[in-house]
Design a protein around this motif. Structure first.
Motif, PDB file in Angstrom:
ATOM      1  N   THR A 172       0.821  -1.207   0.000  1.00 40.52           N
ATOM      2  CA  THR A 172       0.000   0.000   0.000  1.00 40.52           C
ATOM      3  C   THR A 172       0.855   1.257   0.000  1.00 40.52           C
ATOM      4  O   THR A 172       0.474   2.283  -0.564  1.00 40.52           O
ATOM      5  N   SER A 173       2.035   1.191   0.619  1.00 39.48           N
ATOM      6  CA  SER A 173       2.909   2.358   0.753  1.00 39.48           C
ATOM      7  C   SER A 173       3.956   2.383  -0.355  1.00 39.48           C
ATOM      8  O   SER A 173       4.768   1.466  -0.477  1.00 39.48           O
ATOM      9  N   THR A 174       3.960   3.448  -1.147  1.00 39.34           N
ATOM     10  CA  THR A 174       4.956   3.571  -2.212  1.00 39.34           C
ATOM     11  C   THR A 174       6.358   3.752  -1.647  1.00 39.34           C
ATOM     12  O   THR A 174       7.333   3.255  -2.222  1.00 39.34           O
ATOM     13  N   SER A 175       6.464   4.453  -0.529  1.00 39.34           N
ATOM     14  CA  SER A 175       7.791   4.642   0.062  1.00 39.34           C
ATOM     15  C   SER A 175       8.340   3.316   0.596  1.00 39.34           C
ATOM     16  O   SER A 175       9.553   3.079   0.560  1.00 39.34           O
ATOM     17  N   TRP A 176       7.444   2.445   1.060  1.00 35.11           N
ATOM     18  CA  TRP A 176       7.897   1.148   1.559  1.00 35.11           C
ATOM     19  C   TRP A 176       8.346   0.252   0.422  1.00 35.11           C
ATOM     20  O   TRP A 176       9.309  -0.505   0.543  1.00 35.11           O
ATOM     21  N   LEU A 177       7.667   0.353  -0.711  1.00 34.98           N
ATOM     22  CA  LEU A 177       8.100  -0.388  -1.891  1.00 34.98           C
ATOM     23  C   LEU A 177       9.484   0.082  -2.344  1.00 34.98           C
ATOM     24  O   LEU A 177      10.339  -0.736  -2.708  1.00 34.98           O
ATOM     25  N   ALA A 178       9.702   1.383  -2.311  1.00 33.72           N
ATOM     26  CA  ALA A 178      11.016   1.914  -2.695  1.00 33.72           C
ATOM     27  C   ALA A 178      12.099   1.434  -1.736  1.00 33.72           C
ATOM     28  O   ALA A 178      13.227   1.107  -2.146  1.00 33.72           O
ATOM     29  N   HIS A 179      11.770   1.371  -0.449  1.00 30.73           N
ATOM     30  CA  HIS A 179      12.708   0.873   0.555  1.00 30.73           C
ATOM     31  C   HIS A 179      13.059  -0.593   0.273  1.00 30.73           C
ATOM     32  O   HIS A 179      14.224  -0.988   0.346  1.00 30.73           O
ATOM     33  N   ALA A 180      12.051  -1.394  -0.091  1.00 30.12           N
ATOM     34  CA  ALA A 180      12.280  -2.806  -0.387  1.00 30.12           C
ATOM     35  C   ALA A 180      13.143  -2.975  -1.630  1.00 30.12           C
ATOM     36  O   ALA A 180      14.027  -3.839  -1.671  1.00 30.12           O
ATOM     37  N   ARG A 181      12.908  -2.143  -2.631  1.00 30.64           N
ATOM     38  CA  ARG A 181      13.713  -2.237  -3.858  1.00 30.64           C
ATOM     39  C   ARG A 181      15.178  -1.923  -3.555  1.00 30.64           C
ATOM     40  O   ARG A 181      16.084  -2.629  -4.022  1.00 30.64           O
ATOM     41  N   ARG A 182      15.405  -0.854  -2.783  1.00 30.54           N
ATOM     42  CA  ARG A 182      16.791  -0.488  -2.442  1.00 30.54           C
ATOM     43  C   ARG A 182      17.463  -1.598  -1.641  1.00 30.54           C
ATOM     44  O   ARG A 182      18.648  -1.888  -1.831  1.00 30.54           O
ATOM     45  N   TYR A 183      16.709  -2.207  -0.729  1.00 30.58           N
ATOM     46  CA  TYR A 183      17.270  -3.303   0.060  1.00 30.58           C
ATOM     47  C   TYR A 183      17.741  -4.429  -0.846  1.00 30.58           C
ATOM     48  O   TYR A 183      18.850  -4.955  -0.680  1.00 30.58           O
ATOM     49  N   CYS A 184      16.898  -4.826  -1.781  1.00 25.24           N
ATOM     50  CA  CYS A 184      17.255  -5.939  -2.672  1.00 25.24           C
ATOM     51  C   CYS A 184      18.479  -5.604  -3.507  1.00 25.24           C
ATOM     52  O   CYS A 184      19.388  -6.431  -3.672  1.00 25.24           O
ATOM     53  N   GLU A 185      18.531  -4.399  -4.038  1.00 25.31           N
ATOM     54  CA  GLU A 185      19.685  -3.993  -4.841  1.00 25.31           C
ATOM     55  C   GLU A 185      20.968  -4.046  -4.017  1.00 25.31           C
ATOM     56  O   GLU A 185      22.011  -4.529  -4.491  1.00 25.31           O
ATOM     57  N   THR A 186      20.883  -3.567  -2.763  1.00 26.40           N
ATOM     58  CA  THR A 186      22.059  -3.558  -1.885  1.00 26.40           C
ATOM     59  C   THR A 186      22.499  -4.970  -1.533  1.00 26.40           C
ATOM     60  O   THR A 186      23.696  -5.294  -1.589  1.00 26.40           O
ATOM     61  N   ALA A 187      21.558  -5.829  -1.151  1.00 25.41           N
ATOM     62  CA  ALA A 187      21.890  -7.198  -0.747  1.00 25.41           C
ATOM     63  C   ALA A 187      22.460  -7.998  -1.909  1.00 25.41           C
ATOM     64  O   ALA A 187      23.421  -8.765  -1.746  1.00 25.41           O
ATOM     65  N   ILE A 188      21.889  -7.829  -3.087  1.00 25.82           N
ATOM     66  CA  ILE A 188      22.374  -8.555  -4.266  1.00 25.82           C
ATOM     67  C   ILE A 188      23.820  -8.177  -4.563  1.00 25.82           C
ATOM     68  O   ILE A 188      24.661  -9.042  -4.840  1.00 25.82           O
ATOM     69  N   GLU A 189      24.114  -6.880  -4.485  1.00 29.12           N
ATOM     70  CA  GLU A 189      25.473  -6.427  -4.776  1.00 29.12           C
ATOM     71  C   GLU A 189      26.448  -6.828  -3.670  1.00 29.12           C
ATOM     72  O   GLU A 189      27.548  -7.332  -3.954  1.00 29.12           O
ATOM     73  N   ARG A 190      26.065  -6.654  -2.410  1.00 31.88           N
ATOM     74  CA  ARG A 190      26.978  -6.902  -1.298  1.00 31.88           C
ATOM     75  C   ARG A 190      27.358  -8.374  -1.192  1.00 31.88           C
ATOM     76  O   ARG A 190      28.528  -8.701  -0.918  1.00 31.88           O
TER      77      ARG A 190
END
Length: 406
Positions: free
Chosen positions: A76-94
């Motif tokens: 429901t929250s667009t900001s929460w979706l953005a937070h989840a996307r950033r998390y995935c990008e960071t974890a995949i790279e790290r």
């Protein structure tokens, strides 16, 4: 108040706060059931003076709190979706996650996060006990095991495959048996696998008097000190910690098996030292919270009464657990706040638990613009204000629950 600590089993007799009786914060009421008896439970939080785990006194089982029609959908929250996307990008790279890796999310809700792992080609699995959100994830083509998580389920899952990353973001506080849950996390890992947990930081709750983040669904209020002890008791160790702005200030901790090669960062040592300096390992660090809570609640109630006496219209936005805790502790009813709006269709047309304030779609604000709009999920207040900025032309003022203290 005396009960046994859910981590170390020591007697818990130090009270952080007593918020009286309240219904489960996500137990929204169908209008036709408004006149039926409503279950309420004591909402009290204690502090274990042995391991410093802050925790609710339990009066209801998890199956009642996380029922099949659980109404919270993360997407429901667009900001929460953005937070989840950033998390995935960071974890995949790290951690170099790829098509050869395997990710398990505990508490995967409606697939808000795993959709980004799937888009990146990383195999993944969600574990989600609530039928409504699990169904939404499956509709997005995300594999979900619909069950509560613990050691027993972990043993079944590893028959298929162990995980390179196990994440449980904003789930750890919702766990009644925190040892069984943590042992289950450890059981899922490959030898060099990592665990990622996000949770609201107890230090911020105390410093900023975030008492409205307390509700029955949150069994624990977590410090780094307590999590470090729990991990060690389950054969795990913390190797990194990050500070996040989410939920009024959260921690993201990274853990691994005791024998893994991940090197502990200075951030872990600094975080533990900061909490000790703030008194989170001493009873006096918790002594003023009840009086601060009462002051903030009384100030909010005075504001509503003043607005009512002046003939000002007040509405709420966000049928969130935060608002339910505040409204029920303050004893607010529809005479002071006639309605609350929420973007989630699953909540619209229902009543808030306890206060029985009607929940309407956001369009109701255009039909009857209020003088004041109280944003209950203050952690995403900026996002909500941007979405509803057109209301300012009617003179609507956007406020949060601490308005009377500003």
């Amino acid at each position: 108040m005396t009960f046994s600590c859910r981590h170390c089993a020591s007697p818990v007799s130090l009270t952080l706060v007593d918020l009286g009786h309240a219904p489960p914060s996500n137990a929204y009421i169908n209008a036709e059931a408004a006149n039926s008896a409503e279950l309420t439970f004591p909402l009290r939080v204690g502090v274990c003076e042995n391991c410093w785990l802050v925790q609710t006194e339990d009066f209801t089982e998890r199956e009642r709190l996380f029922a099949a029609d659980y109404a919270y959908f993360s997407s429901t929250s667009t900001s929460w979706l953005a937070h989840a996307r950033r998390y995935c990008e960071t974890a995949i790279e790290r951690f170099g996650l790829s098509a050869e890796s395997y990710v398990i999310e505990i508490g995967s809700n409606d697939g808000y996060l795993l959709q980004y792992m799937k888009q990146a080609g990383v195999p993944c699995l969600g574990v989600e006990p609530t039928a409504s959100t699990a169904a939404a994830a499956r509709a997005a083509d995300i594999e979900v095991v619909e069950a509560f998580f613990g050691v027993q389920l972990a043993r079944k899952l590893v028959e298929h495959r162990r995980a390179d990353l196990v994440l449980a973001n904003n789930v750890y506080a919702h766990v009644p048996d925190i040892i069984d849950f943590t042992q289950g996390l450890a059981h899922l890992l490959t030898p060099e696998g990592v665990i990622s947990l996000e949770f609201p930081h107890l230090l911020n709750l105390i410093r900023d008097c975030q008492f409205d983040t307390i509700y029955h669904e949150h069994y624990s209020y977590l410090s780094l000190l307590a999590v470090d002890r729990i991990f060690k008791a389950c054969g795990l160790r913390l190797f990194d910690v990050e500070r996040l702005p989410t939920h009024g200030g959260s921690l993201r901790v990274w853990g691994c098996l005791e024998g893994a090669t991940h090197i502990q960062t200075e951030a872990v040592r600094a975080g533990l030292a900061e909490e000790r300096a703030a008194g989170l390992d001493r009873a006096e660090g918790y002594a003023q919270f009840q009086s601060q809570t009462d002051s903030r609640k009384n100030a909010f109630l005075r504001f509503l009464l003043k607005a009512h006496n002046e003939g000002r219209r007040v509405a709420g936005y966000g049928a969130a657990a935060k608002g339910n805790t505040l409204l029920n502790y303050a004893g607010v009813k529809p005479d002071l706040m006639p309605f609350v709006c929420d973007a989630a269709p699953s909540k619209q047309g229902k009543l808030l638990p306890g206060s029985h304030i009607p929940i309407r779609p956001p369009e109701a604000l255009d039909q009857n613009p209020p003088d004041y709009l109280v944003i209950f999920p203050w952690n995403i207040a900026d996002e909500i204000e941007r979405q509803l900025t057109h209301l300012k032309r009617y003179g609507t003022q956007f406020i949060t629950s601490d308005i009377a203290e500003n």
